[in-house]
Motif scaffolding. Structure first.
Motif, PDB file in Angstrom:
ATOM      1  N   PRO A 154       0.807  -1.229   0.000  1.00 13.91           N
ATOM      2  CA  PRO A 154       0.000   0.000   0.000  1.00 13.91           C
ATOM      3  C   PRO A 154       0.835   1.272   0.000  1.00 13.91           C
ATOM      4  O   PRO A 154       0.350   2.334  -0.407  1.00 13.91           O
ATOM      5  CB  PRO A 154      -0.817  -0.123   1.291  1.00 13.91           C
ATOM      6  CG  PRO A 154      -0.887  -1.603   1.559  1.00 13.91           C
ATOM      7  CD  PRO A 154       0.445  -2.134   1.100  1.00 13.91           C
ATOM      8  N   ALA A 155       2.105   1.185   0.432  1.00 14.08           N
ATOM      9  CA  ALA A 155       2.967   2.374   0.460  1.00 14.08           C
ATOM     10  C   ALA A 155       3.168   2.947  -0.934  1.00 14.08           C
ATOM     11  O   ALA A 155       3.443   4.151  -1.093  1.00 14.08           O
ATOM     12  CB  ALA A 155       4.311   2.024   1.090  1.00 14.08           C
ATOM     13  N   ARG A 156       3.066   2.101  -1.976  1.00 18.51           N
ATOM     14  CA  ARG A 156       3.233   2.597  -3.349  1.00 18.51           C
ATOM     15  C   ARG A 156       2.163   3.622  -3.710  1.00 18.51           C
ATOM     16  O   ARG A 156       2.370   4.465  -4.580  1.00 18.51           O
ATOM     17  CB  ARG A 156       3.176   1.429  -4.345  1.00 18.51           C
ATOM     18  CG  ARG A 156       4.341   0.440  -4.245  1.00 18.51           C
ATOM     19  CD  ARG A 156       4.321  -0.492  -5.440  1.00 18.51           C
ATOM     20  NE  ARG A 156       5.396  -1.456  -5.402  1.00 18.51           N
ATOM     21  CZ  ARG A 156       5.246  -2.749  -5.099  1.00 18.51           C
ATOM     22  NH1 ARG A 156       4.040  -3.218  -4.822  1.00 18.51           N
ATOM     23  NH2 ARG A 156       6.281  -3.557  -5.082  1.00 18.51           N
ATOM     24  N   LEU A 157       1.007   3.542  -3.050  1.00 21.42           N
ATOM     25  CA  LEU A 157      -0.096   4.445  -3.370  1.00 21.42           C
ATOM     26  C   LEU A 157       0.192   5.868  -2.926  1.00 21.42           C
ATOM     27  O   LEU A 157      -0.408   6.823  -3.436  1.00 21.42           O
ATOM     28  CB  LEU A 157      -1.386   3.959  -2.703  1.00 21.42           C
ATOM     29  CG  LEU A 157      -1.838   2.534  -3.062  1.00 21.42           C
ATOM     30  CD1 LEU A 157      -3.050   2.143  -2.236  1.00 21.42           C
ATOM     31  CD2 LEU A 157      -2.159   2.434  -4.546  1.00 21.42           C
ATOM     32  N   ALA A 158       1.085   6.025  -1.953  1.00 20.45           N
ATOM     33  CA  ALA A 158       1.375   7.351  -1.403  1.00 20.45           C
ATOM     34  C   ALA A 158       2.638   7.971  -1.986  1.00 20.45           C
ATOM     35  O   ALA A 158       3.083   9.020  -1.532  1.00 20.45           O
ATOM     36  CB  ALA A 158       1.505   7.255   0.118  1.00 20.45           C
ATOM     37  N   SER A 159       3.223   7.334  -3.005  1.00 18.64           N
ATOM     38  CA  SER A 159       4.450   7.846  -3.608  1.00 18.64           C
ATOM     39  C   SER A 159       4.105   8.758  -4.779  1.00 18.64           C
ATOM     40  O   SER A 159       3.696   8.293  -5.846  1.00 18.64           O
ATOM     41  CB  SER A 159       5.324   6.679  -4.096  1.00 18.64           C
ATOM     42  OG  SER A 159       6.453   7.149  -4.764  1.00 18.64           O
ATOM     43  N   LEU A 222      -1.660  -0.517  -8.666  1.00 14.65           N
ATOM     44  CA  LEU A 222      -0.600   0.369  -8.165  1.00 14.65           C
ATOM     45  C   LEU A 222       0.032  -0.192  -6.896  1.00 14.65           C
ATOM     46  O   LEU A 222       1.224   0.001  -6.653  1.00 14.65           O
ATOM     47  CB  LEU A 222      -1.154   1.763  -7.900  1.00 14.65           C
ATOM     48  CG  LEU A 222      -1.141   2.741  -9.077  1.00 14.65           C
ATOM     49  CD1 LEU A 222      -1.759   4.069  -8.663  1.00 14.65           C
ATOM     50  CD2 LEU A 222       0.265   2.954  -9.610  1.00 14.65           C
ATOM     51  N   ALA A 223      -0.775  -0.877  -6.090  1.00 19.01           N
ATOM     52  CA  ALA A 223      -0.214  -1.512  -4.900  1.00 19.01           C
ATOM     53  C   ALA A 223       0.604  -2.746  -5.277  1.00 19.01           C
ATOM     54  O   ALA A 223       1.578  -3.089  -4.603  1.00 19.01           O
ATOM     55  CB  ALA A 223      -1.334  -1.911  -3.932  1.00 19.01           C
ATOM     56  N   GLY A 224       0.234  -3.385  -6.356  1.00 18.39           N
ATOM     57  CA  GLY A 224       0.885  -4.638  -6.734  1.00 18.39           C
ATOM     58  C   GLY A 224       2.192  -4.485  -7.475  1.00 18.39           C
ATOM     59  O   GLY A 224       3.047  -5.375  -7.424  1.00 18.39           O
ATOM     60  N   VAL A 225       2.391  -3.370  -8.163  1.00 19.23           N
ATOM     61  CA  VAL A 225       3.598  -3.204  -8.961  1.00 19.23           C
ATOM     62  C   VAL A 225       3.938  -1.717  -9.045  1.00 19.23           C
ATOM     63  O   VAL A 225       3.042  -0.858  -8.965  1.00 19.23           O
ATOM     64  CB  VAL A 225       3.397  -3.813 -10.368  1.00 19.23           C
ATOM     65  CG1 VAL A 225       2.385  -3.015 -11.177  1.00 19.23           C
ATOM     66  CG2 VAL A 225       4.702  -3.928 -11.113  1.00 19.23           C
ATOM     67  N   ASP A 226       5.192  -1.391  -9.188  1.00 21.49           N
ATOM     68  CA  ASP A 226       5.630  -0.006  -9.273  1.00 21.49           C
ATOM     69  C   ASP A 226       5.040   0.672 -10.515  1.00 21.49           C
ATOM     70  O   ASP A 226       4.880   0.040 -11.564  1.00 21.49           O
ATOM     71  CB  ASP A 226       7.157   0.047  -9.318  1.00 21.49           C
ATOM     72  CG  ASP A 226       7.681   1.463  -9.215  1.00 21.49           C
ATOM     73  OD1 ASP A 226       7.883   2.083 -10.283  1.00 21.49           O
ATOM     74  OD2 ASP A 226       7.871   1.951  -8.092  1.00 21.49           O
ATOM     75  N   ALA A 227       4.727   1.967 -10.381  1.00 27.70           N
ATOM     76  CA  ALA A 227       4.134   2.712 -11.487  1.00 27.70           C
ATOM     77  C   ALA A 227       5.015   2.698 -12.726  1.00 27.70           C
ATOM     78  O   ALA A 227       4.525   2.700 -13.862  1.00 27.70           O
ATOM     79  CB  ALA A 227       3.861   4.156 -11.063  1.00 27.70           C
ATOM     80  N   ARG A 228       6.354   2.653 -12.542  1.00 32.28           N
ATOM     81  CA  ARG A 228       7.258   2.619 -13.700  1.00 32.28           C
ATOM     82  C   ARG A 228       7.106   1.326 -14.484  1.00 32.28           C
ATOM     83  O   ARG A 228       7.221   1.301 -15.708  1.00 32.28           O
ATOM     84  CB  ARG A 228       8.698   2.794 -13.227  1.00 32.28           C
ATOM     85  CG  ARG A 228       9.021   4.205 -12.743  1.00 32.28           C
ATOM     86  CD  ARG A 228      10.371   4.279 -12.093  1.00 32.28           C
ATOM     87  NE  ARG A 228      10.406   3.471 -10.860  1.00 32.28           N
ATOM     88  CZ  ARG A 228      11.444   3.421 -10.039  1.00 32.28           C
ATOM     89  NH1 ARG A 228      12.534   4.110 -10.312  1.00 32.28           N
ATOM     90  NH2 ARG A 228      11.396   2.675  -8.947  1.00 32.28           N
ATOM     91  N   ASP A 229       6.842   0.223 -13.774  1.00 32.05           N
ATOM     92  CA  ASP A 229       6.620  -1.055 -14.465  1.00 32.05           C
ATOM     93  C   ASP A 229       5.291  -1.036 -15.215  1.00 32.05           C
ATOM     94  O   ASP A 229       5.182  -1.601 -16.310  1.00 32.05           O
ATOM     95  CB  ASP A 229       6.653  -2.203 -13.456  1.00 32.05           C
ATOM     96  CG  ASP A 229       8.022  -2.375 -12.824  1.00 32.05           C
ATOM     97  OD1 ASP A 229       9.025  -2.141 -13.530  1.00 32.05           O
ATOM     98  OD2 ASP A 229       8.091  -2.721 -11.633  1.00 32.05           O
ATOM     99  N   LEU A 230       4.288  -0.413 -14.618  1.00 35.13           N
ATOM    100  CA  LEU A 230       3.014  -0.275 -15.321  1.00 35.13           C
ATOM    101  C   LEU A 230       3.191   0.545 -16.588  1.00 35.13           C
ATOM    102  O   LEU A 230       2.640   0.220 -17.639  1.00 35.13           O
ATOM    103  CB  LEU A 230       1.977   0.403 -14.415  1.00 35.13           C
ATOM    104  CG  LEU A 230       1.358  -0.407 -13.282  1.00 35.13           C
ATOM    105  CD1 LEU A 230       0.363   0.466 -12.522  1.00 35.13           C
ATOM    106  CD2 LEU A 230       0.681  -1.658 -13.800  1.00 35.13           C
ATOM    107  N   ALA A 231       3.961   1.625 -16.477  1.00 31.14           N
ATOM    108  CA  ALA A 231       4.159   2.522 -17.611  1.00 31.14           C
ATOM    109  C   ALA A 231       4.858   1.828 -18.769  1.00 31.14           C
ATOM    110  O   ALA A 231       4.615   2.142 -19.936  1.00 31.14           O
ATOM    111  CB  ALA A 231       4.966   3.739 -17.172  1.00 31.14           C
TER     112      ALA A 231
END
Length: 404
Positions: A154-159, A222-231
């Protein structure tokens, strides 16, 4: 069901990637912004549909409230934007079903769905229910795999490092593509029972359900994987699943994307053909396309024409930029819808007038925030449509707008 089948489709499987490139984890803010603009658009479309329960959507509303040119421009934006979407969805299906035979598969599915739509809206609705059920199961699998797979953080959501307001606006423009299906309801005015009652209820309800589903999916990926990987991913939801211990279930997600592209393509062909039919009735397209099948009660010539054009585009075009181009054209379409809703008198309105103004400003802002290539291509195509109207208008020496 038509509205949900239009919105909960391939957009949710594809749009999170470009949205993450634009805004990183700020895409959740983009989702909220896209939903806000979509809600304003939905209320404008719903109250206009109650007043004018005719096929054509904003093409009709623009003509009735703003004048012939603005109605024509709305219809032009819708048709060209959604034809691009049709081709993109067909190629999405082909890419998932058989990457080595993507184009042939895309052509076959366009022909098959055009034939199905030709036989009447009830059969379209029945298939939409089946496809929507499969898509919802796939999205449920995504959420479950992410939170039970051991990699969710869940910490990824606050980055929000590097997130900018412009990036959020651009992500909202991409994510709007996934919400835009509620227009399909307004274009079916003549085929809906009690349209003045049914459509204003169906549009906000379908949009609200869709927003809840998208928010759950967005938070999960977003919680499961870094936003850069999604991008960097062409299949962001599958990437989120593959990051956990249930990676083998990514095939379920890919199957869901295939079903989703079918559902969206099915409803797109319906919506574009009805707008083309309305433009033919209004004299802005050849009257040949204004025919209604005596048995199936559908605009069969417009239906077939849309299928033929989509097949041609699939065969020759690169549709990788179709989402951006389609979003630009459709945002302008809804801008005209909001402008038309602004003109409603107090006794004609069902929602505050301020929502129409907010929707108009939001549509123009999100359209401007899209990539330069999408905006440039959209402006050129829009200009060609306006030029065609002007040339046709110039042939009428009495000063009246074209009438067929």
């Amino acid at each position: 069901m038509i509205g949900l089948g239009s919105m909960i489709g391939a957009g949710v499987f594809a749009a999170f990637g470009p949205a993450a490139r634009a805004a990183g984890s700020g895409l959740l803010l983009g989702l909220v912004l896209a939903a806000l603009v979509a809600y304003c658009n939905a209320t404008s479309s719903a109250q206009l549909a109650a007043l004018y329960p005719e096929s054509g959507g904003t093409y009709v509303y623009g003509r009735k409230r703003l004048g012939a040119f603005w109605g024509y421009l709305a219809g032009w934006c819708f048709v060209v934007g959604k034809l691009a979407s049709c081709a993109a969805m067909a190629m999405t299906f082909g890419g998932y079903a058989s990457p080595t035979l993507a184009r042939p598969c895309a052509v076959v599915v366009v022909i098959a769905l055009t034939a199905l739509n030709y036989t009447g809206i009830q059969k379209t609705l029945a298939l939409t229910k089946v496809l929507l059920g499969g898509v919802l199961l796939a999205l449920t699998a995504v959420v479950a795999c992410v939170w039970l797979g051991g990699e969710a953080d869940p910490a990824r959501l606050a980055s929000f490092a590097g997130v900018t307001a412009w990036g959020v606006a651009r992500s909202a423009g991409f994510l709007f593509f996934a919400f835009a299906g509620y227009a399909r309801l307004a274009t079916l005015g003549e085929e809906v029972i009690e349209p003045a009652r049914t459509i204003p209820r169906a549009i906000p309800l379908a949009l609200s359900i869709t927003l809840v589903i998208y928010a759950v999916v967005g938070v999960s990926v977003l919680a499961g994987v870094d936003a850069r990987d999604l991008a960097a991913s062409a299949a962001p939801l599958a990437t989120a699943v593959e990051a956990g211990r249930f990676a083998s279930l990514s095939s379920v997600v890919r199957l869901g994307a295939t079903l989703a592209s079918l559902g969206v393509l099915l409803s797109l062909i319906v919506g574009v053909s009805r707008t083309a039919f309305a433009m033919a009735v209004g004299g802005d397209l050849p009257s040949f396309f204004a025919a209604v099948h005596p048995r199936f009660r559908v605009p069969h010539r417009a239906e077939v024409a849309v299928g033929v054009v989509v097949v041609a585009v699939v065969m020759v075009a690169d549709v990788r930029g179709a989402i951006g181009f389609s979003s630009f054209a459709v945002l302008l379409y809804y801008a005209i819808a909001n402008a038309a809703a602004w003109t409603l008198r107090a006794h004609e309105r069902r929602w505050p007038r301020a929502l129409a103004a907010l929707g108009l400003v939001g549509c123009i802002g999100l359209a401007a925030a899209l990539p330069t290539s999408s905006v440039g291509g959209g402006v050129v195509v829009l200009g060609l449509g306006a030029l065609a109207y002007a040339l046709r208008y110039s042939r009428h020496g009495d000063g009246a707008p074209p009438s067929g």
